[in-house]
Design a protein around this motif. Structure first.
Motif, PDB file in Angstrom:
ATOM      1  N   ILE A 645       1.000  -0.734  -0.270  1.00 55.75           N
ATOM      2  CA  ILE A 645      -0.035  -0.316   0.023  1.00 55.75           C
ATOM      3  C   ILE A 645       1.193   1.575   0.007  1.00 55.75           C
ATOM      4  O   ILE A 645       1.953   1.092   0.488  1.00 55.75           O
ATOM      5  N   GLY A 646       0.310   2.621  -0.369  1.00 53.09           N
ATOM      6  CA  GLY A 646       1.111   3.911  -0.875  1.00 53.09           C
ATOM      7  C   GLY A 646       0.415   4.430  -0.887  1.00 53.09           C
ATOM      8  O   GLY A 646      -0.928   5.049  -1.179  1.00 53.09           O
ATOM      9  N   GLY A 647       0.995   5.423  -0.673  1.00 49.86           N
ATOM     10  CA  GLY A 647      -0.429   7.351  -0.971  1.00 49.86           C
ATOM     11  C   GLY A 647       1.637   8.489  -1.486  1.00 49.86           C
ATOM     12  O   GLY A 647       2.105   8.643  -1.021  1.00 49.86           O
ATOM     13  N   GLU A 648       0.719   9.567  -1.888  1.00 51.07           N
ATOM     14  CA  GLU A 648       1.042  11.015  -1.506  1.00 51.07           C
ATOM     15  C   GLU A 648       0.640  11.971  -1.829  1.00 51.07           C
ATOM     16  O   GLU A 648      -0.698  11.399  -2.080  1.00 51.07           O
ATOM     17  N   VAL A 649       0.574  13.539  -1.170  1.00 53.50           N
ATOM     18  CA  VAL A 649      -0.128  14.531  -0.188  1.00 53.50           C
ATOM     19  C   VAL A 649       1.062  15.419  -1.307  1.00 53.50           C
ATOM     20  O   VAL A 649       1.624  15.531  -0.285  1.00 53.50           O
ATOM     21  N   ASN A 650       0.083  16.027  -1.796  1.00 48.85           N
ATOM     22  CA  ASN A 650       1.471  17.330  -2.208  1.00 48.85           C
ATOM     23  C   ASN A 650       0.403  19.097  -2.072  1.00 48.85           C
ATOM     24  O   ASN A 650      -0.291  18.134  -3.249  1.00 48.85           O
ATOM     25  N   SER A 651       0.559  19.511  -1.485  1.00 44.69           N
ATOM     26  CA  SER A 651      -0.245  20.675  -1.203  1.00 44.69           C
ATOM     27  C   SER A 651       0.481  21.973  -0.737  1.00 44.69           C
ATOM     28  O   SER A 651       0.911  22.008  -0.266  1.00 44.69           O
ATOM     29  N   TYR A 652      -0.343  22.614  -1.797  1.00 44.26           N
ATOM     30  CA  TYR A 652      -0.051  24.312  -1.150  1.00 44.26           C
ATOM     31  C   TYR A 652      -1.696  25.041  -0.284  1.00 44.26           C
ATOM     32  O   TYR A 652      -1.263  25.997  -0.185  1.00 44.26           O
ATOM     33  N   ASP A 683      -2.742  21.002  -5.212  1.00 42.98           N
ATOM     34  CA  ASP A 683      -3.375  19.861  -4.032  1.00 42.98           C
ATOM     35  C   ASP A 683      -3.871  18.553  -4.820  1.00 42.98           C
ATOM     36  O   ASP A 683      -4.687  18.557  -5.714  1.00 42.98           O
ATOM     37  N   LEU A 684      -2.707  17.503  -4.516  1.00 43.63           N
ATOM     38  CA  LEU A 684      -3.583  16.110  -4.954  1.00 43.63           C
ATOM     39  C   LEU A 684      -3.623  15.452  -3.903  1.00 43.63           C
ATOM     40  O   LEU A 684      -2.032  15.187  -2.529  1.00 43.63           O
ATOM     41  N   TYR A 685      -3.885  14.405  -4.254  1.00 39.68           N
ATOM     42  CA  TYR A 685      -3.368  13.235  -3.589  1.00 39.68           C
ATOM     43  C   TYR A 685      -3.618  11.644  -3.626  1.00 39.68           C
ATOM     44  O   TYR A 685      -4.494  11.757  -4.995  1.00 39.68           O
ATOM     45  N   LEU A 686      -2.778  10.524  -3.741  1.00 38.71           N
ATOM     46  CA  LEU A 686      -2.954   9.893  -4.618  1.00 38.71           C
ATOM     47  C   LEU A 686      -2.773   8.417  -3.556  1.00 38.71           C
ATOM     48  O   LEU A 686      -1.721   8.667  -2.555  1.00 38.71           O
ATOM     49  N   THR A 687      -4.272   7.629  -3.918  1.00 33.20           N
ATOM     50  CA  THR A 687      -4.068   6.208  -2.824  1.00 33.20           C
ATOM     51  C   THR A 687      -3.824   4.938  -3.992  1.00 33.20           C
ATOM     52  O   THR A 687      -4.297   5.182  -4.693  1.00 33.20           O
ATOM     53  N   HIS A 688      -2.680   3.624  -3.692  1.00 36.01           N
ATOM     54  CA  HIS A 688      -3.211   2.381  -3.877  1.00 36.01           C
ATOM     55  C   HIS A 688      -2.492   1.492  -3.373  1.00 36.01           C
ATOM     56  O   HIS A 688      -1.961   1.327  -2.125  1.00 36.01           O
TER      57      HIS A 688
END
Length: 765
Positions: A645-652, A683-688
């Motif tokens: 499992i994993g993910g990322e969050v990038n946001s201003y 702003d975005l997020y990704l989960t996998h």
């Protein structure tokens, strides 16, 4: 080990040379380690009980085929056939050395299982052994070829890394790892044979650290790096000139009866003459068989083990090969039983053999370091200091020496010794049962630093722009002081970039300062409803200064200031906002954790890259906080199943910033059904989540294998011009963890009519 092993591995080399070649190293024996003949040789012990004929055994080399020796030795032990002298070549030297030091057939059987040799035959050092910065290199360019630049462009002189075999030998021969060791004082007097490439003659080891002697004997040319002695002679596998050392058993060890164990595997297979490598293998086999043919008549009895159905790389069939050896001895029962002892005499023989077993090393009281810079010596002393006063063990000593080797540029070998008196670093009273000192010999790599790392990176998918780059990285370790280094990285292809950085280690505890500068030029494609509506061209010129601390090879914490000049130009179409040219500054705090087991597919482990700070004075943008976080967690089940499992969050934090500074989603493994960088936002997020099952294992040492992949991804993007929207997809495919790096092929189907077939080489994109 044999020439058959060499040829088989060299066939893999055509596939692997462009790949997992790592930092070139050759094993060098410092003067203190040289196995030189003493002026007075200890007398050979009499055969117990006396009087009786002295029985010597010669063990042939043969790679995995040499595991048959374990079965033969087991049968002889069970049937009370004494072995008073023992000599071996290559795998015969390894098995023979272990038995001669007192290892039982049951213990030999455990060493001979296939898992042991999967750790020995590796094309790269284990990821867990690398320093933090070498992990960065492996993760950034996993499909790399590394060459040295110290004396022009030079590749390593061995295909397989030597760390695994060195650790195996040091671990299994811990009580016999001393310069003072006389092989005639071992439980069974022992000899092993190597080939001197300088004099083109066979040499016989009779003294010195047993791991070093065996390491020389098993150094298959082109597979393992040669062992270099103080006279500058290079030593390789003894099978080149004397694969069945019956002459050594007869003349050097003065045996009355010589028993030879011959590994019969000379069948011509259909593929042996259908390729260049097949012909070479048969030619090498012919050479080896020729010297074996001369050696066999010197034996009184030859135990021939039929192994035509196996090859010298069949370590996965270790059980069958060991059984073949046992069965071959049984076939020779009548002849062998002529040398059997009755129970009383056998007990006397075993008692005499057991009495000569050397004690294990005692508590550590003195450390001596030879070779290397002052900084390298200080590092070794610091890592061994916590072991002072504790029992010397191979595991603890090897672990303590890994930091000096993990960053590249140095190899470290050690042996034990008994100090004449307690040194200044002594703790308590030196023990009397075993060695209490460790001598560490540091050897600089002969071809680097600096090193050049070269690797390709490709990503292509249907209805999309294909991307491909060649990555070049020059690393110059220990520049300006031990632990410091310069690193230059260039990319050519779809993306063109050049970056320079200097990592300056301020203290041995890991505090550092790192200035960095770089330039990037790349096309950017703007998408709307799966159609490419514009091509932008971005150019960045950046400079930064980072300070922090590298706590271990798995943890680094730092603070960074960046200054950036960017140009965001329109080439064709419309989209992606207005033309932008100007500067931006960013202050960030970083935490990087890497507890993964591999730089690409990691069966187990955890990675986290977290950054937080602010961007300010950015062209066309408001000042904004910034958060970037990415993590991956994987676990394995029964070796063949990986769940991740994993993910990322990038946001201003929903502040408006110009297009050049925005984050993107889309492409293989980042919403695989979407085009590359199809979605742009502040702003975005990704989960996998995914499941991988190994459906085929590659040959020993070539990688983890071929996997089937099933995954699910979900990502959401927000921008001031576009309300947040969610995209999901599912992917099935194949993933190959190979010497060429990570190769993926997949089909992904997502919502909003998104579908893609993709192929990648290199990192997960």
């Amino acid at each position: 080990m044999s020439w058959k092993t060499a040829a088989t591995f060299l066939s893999a080399a055509l596939f692997a040379t462009a790949a997992h070649a790592q930092q070139a190293q050759q094993t060098q024996i410092p003067q203190a380690q040289m196995l030189s003949a003493p002026s007075v040789q200890a007398p050979l012990p009499a055969a117990e009980p006396v009087p009786r004929a002295v029985i010597g055994v010669a063990l042939e080399g043969g790679g995995a085929l040499g595991l048959a020796h374990i079965g033969v030795l087991q049968w002889m032990e069970e049937n009370h056939i004494p072995i008073d002298r023992l000599a071996g070549t290559s795998m015969g030297a390894l098995v023979g050395g272990l038995y001669a030091e007192g290892m039982t057939p049951a213990e030999l059987h455990r060493v001979g299982n296939s898992e042991t040799f999967q750790q020995v035959f590796t094309l790269q050092s284990p990821y867990s052994d690398l320093s933090f910065r070498r992990r960065q290199d492996r993760h950034d360019i996993p499909q790399s070829l590394t060459v040295g630049l110290r004396h022009g462009v030079q590749a390593r002189n061995g295909l397989v890394t030597e760390g695994g075999v060195n650790e195996l030998l040091a671990t299994t021969m811990a009580s016999y790892n001393s310069h003072e060791l006389d092989f005639d004082t071992m439980p069974i007097p022992f000899r092993c044979v190597a080939t001197d490439l300088t004099t083109l003659k066979a040499i016989t080891f009779s003294r010195g650290p047993l791991p070093v002697a065996v390491r020389a004997s098993i150094s298959i040319p082109g597979i393992f790096s040669p062992v270099k002695n103080p006279e500058g002679h290079y030593l390789v596998d003894g099978g080149v000139l004397n694969n069945l050392p019956t002459d050594v058993v007869r003349r050097d060890l003065k045996s009355d009866v010589v028993i030879a164990v011959y590994l019969k595997s000379d069948v011509l297979r259909p593929g042996d003459t259908s390729s260049i490598l097949g012909v070479l293998e048969r030619a090498f086999a012919a050479s080896t068989e020729q010297n074996v043919t001369v050696a066999k008549p010197l034996a009184d009895l030859v135990v021939s083990v039929p192994l035509d159905e196996y090859t010298s790389t069949d370590y996965a069939k270790s059980e069958q090969i060991m059984k073949a050896g046992y069965d071959a001895a049984e076939q020779n029962r009548a002849a062998l039983m002529n040398y059997a002892l009755n129970q009383t005499d056998w007990n006397a023989y075993v008692a005499a053999r057991t009495a000569r077993i050397h004690p294990k090393p005692d508590s550590l009281h003195e450390v001596v370091v030879k070779g290397g810079s002052a900084g390298a010596t200080q590092t070794v002393v610091a890592t061994l200091k916590p072991l002072m006063g504790k029992p010397i063990t191979p595991a603890a000593t090897s672990a303590a020496l890994k930091p000096i080797q993990s960053n590249g540029g140095y190899s470290a070998a050690y042996e034990t010794f008994m100090p004449a008196t307690a040194g200044s670093t002594a703790v308590g009273t030196p023990g009397t049962n075993g060695d209490t000192g460790i001598l560490v010999n540091l050897t600089k790599d002969s071809i680097g630093p600096p090193y050049l790392i070269i690797g390709p990176e490709v990503a292509t998918s249907s209805s999309n722009i294909s991307r491909g780059e060649i990555n070049l990285r020059i690393v110059d370790q220990n520049l300006g002081g031990f632990g410091s280094e310069a690193r230059a990285t260039a990319e050519f292809g779809y993306r063109t970039s050049l970056s320079l950085e200097y990592y300056r280690q301020l203290t041995p505890s890991g505090f550092f300062i790192e200035p960095h500068a770089g330039v990037v030029r790349q096309p950017i494609y703007i998408w709307a409803n799966q159609k490419r509506i514009a091509e932008r061209f971005q150019q960045n010129l950046a400079a930064s200064l980072e300070v922090g601390r590298t706590f271990s090879n798995a943890l680094q914490v730092s603070a960074e200031w960046r200054a950036l000049y960017t140009r965001w130009a329109l080439r064709t179409g419309s989209g992606g906002g207005p033309y932008v040219a100007g500067t931006a500054q960013t202050g960030l705090f970083h935490i990087n954790i890497d507890r993964a087991a591999s730089g690409s597919i990691s069966p187990t482990g955890f990675r986290l890259a977290a950054s937080g700070g602010a961007m300010y004075h950015a062209i066309g943008s408001s000042n904004a906080p910034v958060v970037m976080l990415a993590f991956d967690q994987s676990i394995s089940y029964k070796d063949t199943n990986i769940f991740g499992i994993g993910g990322e969050v990038n946001s201003y934090l929903r502040n408006n910033v110009a297009q050049p500074f925005r984050f993107t989603l889309g492409g293989p493994m980042r919403l695989s059904a979407a085009s590359m960088d199809e979605y742009r936002g502040t702003d975005l997020y990704l989960t996998h989540a995914g499941y991988m099952r190994r459906i085929a294992a590659l040959p020993t040492g070539l990688g983890q294998g071929l996997y089937g992949l099933v995954s699910y991804e979900a990502g959401e993007v927000w921008s001031p011009e576009q309300r947040a929207f969610l995209r999901q997809d599912g992917t099935v495919g194949l993933v190959g963890n190979t010497p060429l790096g990570l190769v993926t092929f997949g089909v992904s189907i997502g919502d909003a009519g998104h579908r893609k077939v993709f192929f990648t080489i290199g990192r997960w994109f």
